[in-house]
Write a protein that holds these residues in place. Structure first.
Motif, PDB file in Angstrom:
ATOM      1  N   LYS A 275      49.193  27.940  44.667  1.00  5.99           N
ATOM      2  CA  LYS A 275      47.911  27.570  43.866  1.00  5.99           C
ATOM      3  C   LYS A 275      46.901  28.507  44.264  1.00  5.99           C
ATOM      4  CE  LYS A 275      44.838  23.518  42.826  1.00  5.99           C
ATOM      5  NZ  LYS A 275      43.727  24.169  43.264  1.00  5.99           N
ATOM      6  N   VAL A 276      46.757  28.876  45.583  1.00 11.76           N
ATOM      7  CA  VAL A 276      45.579  29.680  45.919  1.00 11.76           C
ATOM      8  C   VAL A 276      45.974  31.102  45.567  1.00 11.76           C
ATOM      9  CG1 VAL A 276      44.471  30.836  48.071  1.00 11.76           C
ATOM     10  CG2 VAL A 276      44.968  28.307  47.913  1.00 11.76           C
ATOM     11  N   LEU A 277      47.143  31.792  45.682  1.00  8.64           N
ATOM     12  CA  LEU A 277      47.518  32.906  44.986  1.00  8.64           C
ATOM     13  C   LEU A 277      47.187  32.937  43.306  1.00  8.64           C
ATOM     14  CD1 LEU A 277      50.696  33.624  46.994  1.00  8.64           C
ATOM     15  CD2 LEU A 277      48.589  34.713  47.213  1.00  8.64           C
ATOM     16  N   HIS A 278      47.477  32.164  42.729  1.00 10.17           N
ATOM     17  CA  HIS A 278      47.431  31.952  41.462  1.00 10.17           C
ATOM     18  C   HIS A 278      45.965  31.959  40.978  1.00 10.17           C
ATOM     19  CE1 HIS A 278      46.812  29.585  37.379  1.00 10.17           C
ATOM     20  NE2 HIS A 278      47.224  30.836  37.190  1.00 10.17           N
ATOM     21  N   GLU A 279      44.918  31.259  41.578  1.00 12.69           N
ATOM     22  CA  GLU A 279      43.696  31.149  41.692  1.00 12.69           C
ATOM     23  C   GLU A 279      42.854  32.443  41.905  1.00 12.69           C
ATOM     24  OE1 GLU A 279      42.818  26.352  42.416  1.00 12.69           O
ATOM     25  OE2 GLU A 279      42.349  27.876  43.942  1.00 12.69           O
ATOM     26  N   PHE A 280      43.318  32.983  43.107  1.00 16.21           N
ATOM     27  CA  PHE A 280      42.683  34.388  43.399  1.00 16.21           C
ATOM     28  C   PHE A 280      43.095  35.351  42.536  1.00 16.21           C
ATOM     29  CE2 PHE A 280      43.408  38.207  45.704  1.00 16.21           C
ATOM     30  CZ  PHE A 280      42.184  38.564  45.591  1.00 16.21           C
ATOM     31  N   LEU A 281      44.231  35.451  41.946  1.00 17.11           N
ATOM     32  CA  LEU A 281      44.454  36.546  41.196  1.00 17.11           C
ATOM     33  C   LEU A 281      43.843  36.240  39.746  1.00 17.11           C
ATOM     34  CD1 LEU A 281      48.388  36.945  41.922  1.00 17.11           C
ATOM     35  CD2 LEU A 281      46.451  38.530  42.469  1.00 17.11           C
ATOM     36  N   ASP A 282      43.647  34.935  39.182  1.00 18.42           N
ATOM     37  CA  ASP A 282      43.009  34.740  38.087  1.00 18.42           C
ATOM     38  C   ASP A 282      41.495  35.233  38.145  1.00 18.42           C
ATOM     39  OD1 ASP A 282      42.678  33.675  35.259  1.00 18.42           O
ATOM     40  OD2 ASP A 282      41.863  31.844  36.325  1.00 18.42           O
ATOM     41  N   PHE A 283      40.987  35.011  39.477  1.00 19.30           N
ATOM     42  CA  PHE A 283      39.279  35.328  39.920  1.00 19.30           C
ATOM     43  C   PHE A 283      39.541  36.848  39.606  1.00 19.30           C
ATOM     44  CE2 PHE A 283      36.265  36.794  42.787  1.00 19.30           C
ATOM     45  CZ  PHE A 283      35.130  35.888  42.432  1.00 19.30           C
ATOM     46  N   ALA A 284      40.289  37.539  40.320  1.00 19.07           N
ATOM     47  CA  ALA A 284      40.315  39.156  40.646  1.00 19.07           C
ATOM     48  C   ALA A 284      40.675  39.707  39.165  1.00 19.07           C
ATOM     49  CB  ALA A 284      41.294  39.530  41.819  1.00 19.07           C
ATOM     50  N   LYS A 285      41.492  39.293  38.457  1.00 18.50           N
ATOM     51  CA  LYS A 285      41.979  40.048  37.157  1.00 18.50           C
ATOM     52  C   LYS A 285      42.343  41.308  37.473  1.00 18.50           C
ATOM     53  CE  LYS A 285      40.370  36.627  33.825  1.00 18.50           C
ATOM     54  NZ  LYS A 285      40.111  35.309  34.729  1.00 18.50           N
ATOM     55  N   ASP A 286      41.691  42.350  36.719  1.00 18.04           N
ATOM     56  CA  ASP A 286      42.070  43.692  36.979  1.00 18.04           C
ATOM     57  C   ASP A 286      40.741  44.333  37.545  1.00 18.04           C
ATOM     58  OD1 ASP A 286      39.956  43.660  35.204  1.00 18.04           O
ATOM     59  OD2 ASP A 286      40.728  44.782  33.492  1.00 18.04           O
ATOM     60  N   ALA A 287      40.262  43.786  38.586  1.00 21.56           N
ATOM     61  CA  ALA A 287      39.024  44.386  39.260  1.00 21.56           C
ATOM     62  C   ALA A 287      39.777  45.558  40.386  1.00 21.56           C
ATOM     63  CB  ALA A 287      38.236  43.441  39.868  1.00 21.56           C
ATOM     64  N   VAL A 288      38.802  46.117  40.750  1.00 21.35           N
ATOM     65  CA  VAL A 288      39.169  47.268  41.812  1.00 21.35           C
ATOM     66  C   VAL A 288      38.745  46.270  43.141  1.00 21.35           C
ATOM     67  CG1 VAL A 288      38.685  49.289  43.324  1.00 21.35           C
ATOM     68  CG2 VAL A 288      38.789  49.229  40.702  1.00 21.35           C
ATOM     69  N   LEU A 289      39.933  46.127  44.187  1.00 23.71           N
ATOM     70  CA  LEU A 289      39.683  45.342  45.219  1.00 23.71           C
ATOM     71  C   LEU A 289      39.065  46.025  46.469  1.00 23.71           C
ATOM     72  CD1 LEU A 289      43.006  43.386  45.273  1.00 23.71           C
ATOM     73  CD2 LEU A 289      40.869  42.735  44.149  1.00 23.71           C
ATOM     74  N   VAL A 290      38.203  45.563  47.105  1.00 24.81           N
ATOM     75  CA  VAL A 290      37.299  46.218  48.172  1.00 24.81           C
ATOM     76  C   VAL A 290      37.598  45.310  49.561  1.00 24.81           C
ATOM     77  CG1 VAL A 290      35.061  46.910  49.063  1.00 24.81           C
ATOM     78  CG2 VAL A 290      35.591  47.111  46.495  1.00 24.81           C
ATOM     79  N   MET A 291      37.970  45.896  50.624  1.00 30.86           N
ATOM     80  CA  MET A 291      38.445  45.113  51.643  1.00 30.86           C
ATOM     81  C   MET A 291      37.806  46.162  53.053  1.00 30.86           C
ATOM     82  SD  MET A 291      42.192  44.160  50.810  1.00 30.86           S
ATOM     83  CE  MET A 291      42.774  43.638  49.109  1.00 30.86           C
ATOM     84  N   HIS A 292      37.689  45.686  54.086  1.00 35.59           N
ATOM     85  CA  HIS A 292      37.393  46.155  55.276  1.00 35.59           C
ATOM     86  C   HIS A 292      38.574  46.404  55.991  1.00 35.59           C
ATOM     87  CE1 HIS A 292      34.788  48.659  57.826  1.00 35.59           C
ATOM     88  NE2 HIS A 292      35.424  48.236  58.921  1.00 35.59           N
ATOM     89  N   HIS A 293      39.013  47.420  56.464  1.00 32.37           N
ATOM     90  CA  HIS A 293      40.543  47.473  57.280  1.00 32.37           C
ATOM     91  C   HIS A 293      41.557  46.833  56.335  1.00 32.37           C
ATOM     92  CE1 HIS A 293      39.200  49.364  60.705  1.00 32.37           C
ATOM     93  NE2 HIS A 293      38.514  48.245  61.395  1.00 32.37           N
ATOM     94  N   SER A 294      41.683  47.544  54.942  1.00 30.13           N
ATOM     95  CA  SER A 294      42.515  46.962  54.029  1.00 30.13           C
ATOM     96  C   SER A 294      43.999  46.642  54.546  1.00 30.13           C
ATOM     97  CB  SER A 294      42.216  47.526  52.778  1.00 30.13           C
ATOM     98  OG  SER A 294      42.799  48.800  52.964  1.00 30.13           O
ATOM     99  N   SER A 295      44.531  47.395  55.395  1.00 30.54           N
ATOM    100  CA  SER A 295      45.869  47.224  55.744  1.00 30.54           C
ATOM    101  C   SER A 295      46.089  45.861  56.069  1.00 30.54           C
ATOM    102  CB  SER A 295      46.245  48.442  56.451  1.00 30.54           C
ATOM    103  OG  SER A 295      45.585  47.898  57.843  1.00 30.54           O
ATOM    104  N   HIS A 296      45.492  45.257  56.855  1.00 28.22           N
ATOM    105  CA  HIS A 296      45.647  43.724  57.249  1.00 28.22           C
ATOM    106  C   HIS A 296      45.613  42.849  56.206  1.00 28.22           C
ATOM    107  CE1 HIS A 296      45.363  40.351  59.661  1.00 28.22           C
ATOM    108  NE2 HIS A 296      44.415  39.938  59.014  1.00 28.22           N
ATOM    109  N   ASP A 297      44.582  42.883  55.389  1.00 35.50           N
ATOM    110  CA  ASP A 297      44.452  41.764  54.164  1.00 35.50           C
ATOM    111  C   ASP A 297      45.517  42.152  52.801  1.00 35.50           C
ATOM    112  OD1 ASP A 297      41.869  40.710  54.828  1.00 35.50           O
ATOM    113  OD2 ASP A 297      41.366  42.540  54.728  1.00 35.50           O
ATOM    114  N   VAL A 298      46.012  43.506  52.912  1.00 34.37           N
ATOM    115  CA  VAL A 298      46.980  43.666  51.840  1.00 34.37           C
ATOM    116  C   VAL A 298      48.239  43.392  52.450  1.00 34.37           C
ATOM    117  CG1 VAL A 298      48.097  45.591  50.681  1.00 34.37           C
ATOM    118  CG2 VAL A 298      45.654  45.694  50.839  1.00 34.37           C
ATOM    119  N   ARG A 299      48.857  43.478  53.737  1.00 31.40           N
ATOM    120  CA  ARG A 299      49.935  43.241  54.136  1.00 31.40           C
ATOM    121  C   ARG A 299      50.269  41.788  54.263  1.00 31.40           C
ATOM    122  NH1 ARG A 299      51.084  44.876  59.687  1.00 31.40           N
ATOM    123  NH2 ARG A 299      48.859  44.377  60.273  1.00 31.40           N
TER     124      ARG A 299
END
Length: 216
Positions: free
Chosen positions: A100-124
């Motif tokens: 449910k959370v993954l679906h909600e988050f992806l629906d929120f993000a849609k086709d945006a460019v994602l911005v993160m700090h130390h992105s490798s942790h979050d992306v993994r």
């Protein structure tokens, strides 16, 4: 199966818009942070996702996303993580399911460019969760504010979020919470956009090229 199909559909949509040549000030960004039970995506899991929306350098106050996540597979949150994040086992015991959370988050993000700090942790961790639930991975373009700051300020000794918040005099509010860190990273990204433009970078493609060159 329906949840898996929705996640795959949202990830497919994220690839449809080409952002390479869009001016930074016109690009839609979603600044993301996660909280996890540890640092190893093979044994640890997501327990929170927070995100804010930006159009160029403008934060959209009404557009935020945050959710705690019921650990999947089931994990206990270590005391050190409880102390750091304030998230307790009883908080996530009745939290939303991962799909449910993954679906909600992806629906929120849609086709945006994602911005993160130390992105490798979050992306993994996001990829591990997506693989668990739908056998797929993120398809979004990602900007790491660590890399941008290192290109813009090569003389700094440290590029952790705390050090950069201090360098750019950004007030610390809600540190080590997913939404709090996303908001502060958004403030940092706003300033990094301005500095990038001052250096002649106007598009996402220009920025990626400068980051790659700075690593050589």
């Amino acid at each position: 199966m329906q949840a898996e199909a929705l996640i795959r559909h949202l990830l497919k949509e994220a690839r449809t818009k080409e952002a390479w040549d869009v001016p930074l000030l016109e690009t839609r960004f979603v600044v993301v942070d996660t909280e996890t039970t540890g640092f190893n995506p093979n044994t640890d899991v997501l327990i929170a996702i927070g995100a804010i929306e930006m159009i160029g350098d403008q934060i959209v106050p009404a557009r935020t996303y945050h959710s705690l996540i019921r650990p999947e597979p089931e994990r206990m949150i270590p005391p050190v993580v409880v102390k750091l994040t304030g998230i307790r086992n009883e908080d996530v015991a009745t939290a939303a399911e991962l799909s449910k959370v993954l679906h909600e988050f992806l629906d929120f993000a849609k086709d945006a460019v994602l911005v993160m700090h130390h992105s490798s942790h979050d992306v993994r961790f996001l990829n591990a969760a997506l693989w668990l639930k739908s056998r797929t991975h993120l398809t979004h373009r990602v900007i790491d504010t660590f890399d941008v700051a290192k290109w813009l300020r090569p003389s700094l000794n440290q590029y952790g979020l705390d050090e950069l918040l201090a360098t750019y005099q950004i007030p610390v509010e809600g540190r080590h919470t997913a939404l709090g860190d996303a908001r502060m990273t958004g403030q940092l990204w706003k300033l990094l956009i301005h500095e990038s433009i001052e250096k002649g970078v106007s598009t996402l493609g220009d920025l990626y090229e400068q980051i790659v060159l700075s690593k050589r």
